[in-house]
Design a protein around this motif. Structure first.
Motif, PDB file in Angstrom:
ATOM      1  N   LEU A  35       0.783  -1.256   0.066  1.00 31.82           N
ATOM      2  CA  LEU A  35       0.087  -0.111   0.032  1.00 31.82           C
ATOM      3  C   LEU A  35       0.866   1.117   0.066  1.00 31.82           C
ATOM      4  CD1 LEU A  35      -2.792  -1.207   2.410  1.00 31.82           C
ATOM      5  CD2 LEU A  35      -2.728  -0.970   0.023  1.00 31.82           C
ATOM      6  N   LEU A  46      -4.014   1.334  -5.820  1.00 33.85           N
ATOM      7  CA  LEU A  46      -5.508   1.334  -5.621  1.00 33.85           C
ATOM      8  C   LEU A  46      -6.263   0.708  -6.860  1.00 33.85           C
ATOM      9  CD1 LEU A  46      -6.256   4.677  -3.911  1.00 33.85           C
ATOM     10  CD2 LEU A  46      -5.495   2.389  -2.853  1.00 33.85           C
ATOM     11  N   PHE A  64      -6.535  -2.914  -5.621  1.00 32.23           N
ATOM     12  CA  PHE A  64      -6.739  -3.051  -4.335  1.00 32.23           C
ATOM     13  C   PHE A  64      -7.923  -3.625  -3.942  1.00 32.23           C
ATOM     14  CE2 PHE A  64      -7.903  -0.952  -0.277  1.00 32.23           C
ATOM     15  CZ  PHE A  64      -7.099  -1.582   0.558  1.00 32.23           C
ATOM     16  N   SER A 100     -10.620  -3.732  -0.892  1.00 31.07           N
ATOM     17  CA  SER A 100     -10.921  -3.105   0.396  1.00 31.07           C
ATOM     18  C   SER A 100     -11.312  -4.647   1.092  1.00 31.07           C
ATOM     19  CB  SER A 100     -11.945  -2.280   0.291  1.00 31.07           C
ATOM     20  OG  SER A 100     -11.515  -1.003  -0.260  1.00 31.07           O
ATOM     21  N   ARG A 151      -2.042   7.933   2.522  1.00 34.19           N
ATOM     22  CA  ARG A 151      -2.847   7.310   3.500  1.00 34.19           C
ATOM     23  C   ARG A 151      -4.103   8.191   3.429  1.00 34.19           C
ATOM     24  NH1 ARG A 151       0.080  10.880   6.997  1.00 34.19           N
ATOM     25  NH2 ARG A 151      -1.519  12.070   8.079  1.00 34.19           N
ATOM     26  N   LEU A 202      -5.836   6.249   0.294  1.00 31.88           N
ATOM     27  CA  LEU A 202      -6.255   4.866   0.598  1.00 31.88           C
ATOM     28  C   LEU A 202      -7.428   4.853   1.919  1.00 31.88           C
ATOM     29  CD1 LEU A 202      -6.026   1.804   1.182  1.00 31.88           C
ATOM     30  CD2 LEU A 202      -4.268   2.292   2.654  1.00 31.88           C
TER      31      LEU A 202
END
Length: 183
Positions: free
Chosen positions: A84, A124, A127, A129, A157, A160
């Motif tokens: 991340l 992302l 990614f 969740s 951050r 994210l």
């Protein structure tokens, strides 16, 4: 589903029962940093830095081993998610923008558009969740997303957290160091 989630909320997404908190280290003293984590009732701490070190004695407490030891003393679960973190090439995009604008990294207030776009594409886009949530301890209630910048908008951050908030409908709070205010 993870024990951190509730049934779907009608949007096709699971509504999560946890809270996300973002926090950086710049601007905090060691005592104030750990007190802020305790005050926010953090029980899981997700380090999203590529390299888990901070230069200088002032922030040595945020270097990986010291940080993990202190979190363990406080009963806070630590996990490192390097996947991340922006790669060095993506970080270089931000560094180049900072240099061009004559802004020191520790004084930056926002991310550049080219960094945000590159982070979106690199990290992302693929990614998941829900998979992130499954990696957390089953009893996690308040999860910190950690990097170094003082301002959330100056750090990945925030990107994210925004994705997790959108996908999982979780509450997000940004912890920032107390500023000295003139009366």
């Amino acid at each position: 589903t993870s024990s951190n989630s509730l049934p779907e909320n009608g949007t096709g997404r699971c509504r999560m029962t946890i809270k996300l908190v973002t926090v950086g280290v710049y601007g905090f003293s060691e005592e104030a940093f750990f007190q802020a984590l305790q005050d926010a009732k953090i029980d899981a701490f997700c380090d999203i830095r590529w390299r888990r070190g901070v230069r200088g004695a002032q922030y040595a407490f945020a270097n990986s081993q010291r940080l993990q030891n202190r979190l363990a003393e406080l009963g806070i679960h630590y996990l490192h998610r390097r996947d991340l973190a922006p790669s060095p090439a993506v970080r270089r995009l931000q560094t180049d923008t900072d240099t061009k604008n004559k802004v020191a990294k520790r004084k930056r207030n926002t991310l550049s558009d080219n960094f945000a776009q590159a982070y979106e594409e690199e990290v992302l886009t693929n990614f998941e969740s829900s998979s992130f949530m499954e990696d957390l301890p089953p009893n996690a209630n308040v999860v910190a997303l950690f990097c170094v910048e003082a301002e959330p908008a100056a750090c990945q951050r925030s990107l994210l957290a925004q994705k997790l908030q959108h996908d999982l409908e979780v509450e997000v709070e940004h912890l920032v160091p107390q500023r000295n205010r003139l009366s």
